[in-house]
Design an enzyme around this catalytic site. Structure first.
Site, short mmCIF file in Angstrom:
data_model
loop_
_atom_site.label_atom_id
_atom_site.label_comp_id
_atom_site.label_asym_id
_atom_site.label_seq_id
_atom_site.Cartn_x
_atom_site.Cartn_y
_atom_site.Cartn_z
N ASP A 67 0.81 -1.22 0.00
CA ASP A 67 0.00 0.00 0.00
C ASP A 67 0.84 1.27 0.00
OD1 ASP A 67 0.88 -0.52 2.61
OD2 ASP A 67 -1.09 -1.14 3.29
N ASN A 136 -7.51 -3.36 14.40
CA ASN A 136 -8.92 -3.63 14.07
C ASN A 136 -9.06 -4.80 13.09
OD1 ASN A 136 -8.00 -2.58 11.67
ND2 ASN A 136 -9.42 -0.85 11.58
N HIS A 138 -7.37 -5.17 10.19
CA HIS A 138 -7.15 -4.90 8.75
C HIS A 138 -5.88 -5.59 8.26
CE1 HIS A 138 -4.87 -0.84 9.64
NE2 HIS A 138 -3.99 -1.80 9.44
N GLU A 143 -9.82 -2.19 5.42
CA GLU A 143 -10.42 -1.93 6.73
C GLU A 143 -11.66 -2.82 6.92
OE1 GLU A 143 -8.75 -0.33 8.75
OE2 GLU A 143 -7.94 1.56 8.00
C1 F6R Z 1 1.42 -1.89 6.14
C2 F6R Z 1 0.05 -2.36 6.20
C3 F6R Z 1 -0.74 -2.42 7.45
C4 F6R Z 1 0.09 -2.71 8.72
C5 F6R Z 1 -0.79 -2.63 9.95
C6 F6R Z 1 0.00 -2.82 11.23
O1 F6R Z 1 1.91 -1.90 4.81
O2 F6R Z 1 -0.46 -2.67 5.18
O3 F6R Z 1 -1.73 -3.41 7.33
O4 F6R Z 1 0.68 -3.96 8.61
O5 F6R Z 1 -1.44 -1.39 9.99
O6 F6R Z 1 0.84 -1.74 11.41
P1 F6R Z 1 1.95 -1.75 12.55
O7 F6R Z 1 2.94 -2.78 12.14
O8 F6R Z 1 2.53 -0.36 12.52
O9 F6R Z 1 1.27 -2.09 13.83
#
Ligand code: F6R
Length: 246
Positions: A67, A136, A138, A143
């Site tokens: 992303d 959450n 995702h 989401e």
């Molecule tokens: C990152 C991504 C997100 C993260 C998720 C957890 O490229 O796609 O899904 O893996 O938000 O983020 P952290 O590791 O910062 O807790």
């Protein structure tokens, strides 16, 4: 689903790096899907060291990131382009043309999503996709409520995601409200998946992922249906899971 329980963040990072390294050495992985965020930073550190110790060249490798924020150019300090450059790309010999992320500053983001999806297809699909997980549930920026058949698309970030990611921005009010993300179907098409989770704040999401009902309400539950997924999680992240994991 293979679950590896480790003591803490450091162990998760080392095990994850070793997992990827072996697949790179065997040439099982020629297209590697990458994630950003706090979780994989330690893995990238370990992976760089291991690659250097082995004298491994990755000049053949292609990477595709999950992303990118909409509105941020590649050289924006908060872009995922810049993050990847800092934590991995500048330390290894992957050609810059082989390191792919969606362009968050594309003039036509709908076209950019199609281009990115097409690119993954042209590369022959993702051999191994690295994932973190949102508090959450995702995955990528899919989401809660995202369609399981979704392809790369523009998404609105959940308020909880904007808040969680504010820690990386000088001014937390500057977190973009939208992103381009690989869709859930794009992620599920990966030949194999490695998901990392550390810390008690991930415990709810990990419990749902492993034991919850498969539902678009919690995107990560779709991973129960993936034929080749490995989860490396620490004790805190696994603390709410009922079934015994050793
Ligand atoms: C990152 C991504 C997100 C993260 C998720 C957890 O490229 O796609 O899904 O893996 O938000 O983020 P952290 O590791 O910062 O807790």
């Amino acid at each position: 689903m293979k679950i590896m329980k480790v003591e803490n963040y450091q162990n998760m990072s080392e095990k994850g790096a070793q997992f990827i390294l072996e697949k790179l050495i065997n040439r099982e992985v020629n297209v590697l899907g990458l994630a950003t965020g706090g979780t994989p930073v330690g893995l990238y550190e370990h992976l760089i060291k291991k690659i250097h110790n082995k004298g491994l060249s990755l000049s053949h490798l292609h990477t595709v990131n999950l992303d990118e924020y909409i509105g941020l150019a590649a050289d924006d300090p908060n872009s995922y382009h810049q993050y990847m450059e800092d934590v991995l790309f500048k330390h290894i010999d992957i050609p810059s043309n082989n390191a792919h992320l969606p362009h968050g500053d594309a003039e036509n983001v709908t076209y950019e999503c199609e281009r990115y999806e097409q690119l993954i297809h042209q590369l022959g699909g993702v051999d191994l996709q690295l994932l973190g997980i949102g508090n959450n549930g995702h995955i990528g920026f899919n989401e809660p409520g995202s369609p399981f058949d979704g392809r790369t698309m523009v998404v609105d970030l959940a308020p909880s995601t904007i808040e969680a990611n504010g820690r990386y921005f000088k001014d937390p009010n500057n977190v973009p409200r939208q992103a381009i993300t690989m869709g859930i179907k794009t992620i599920m098409d990966s030949k194999s998946i490695l998901l990392l989770a550390s810390g008690v704040e991930k415990a709810e999401a990990i419990k749902e992922l492993i034991e919850g009902e498969v539902s678009e309400k919690t995107p990560a539950t779709v991973l129960q249906k993936h034929p080749n997924i490995t989860i490396i999680a620490d004790e805190e992240a696994l603390s709410l899971v009922n079934k015994t994991i050793v």
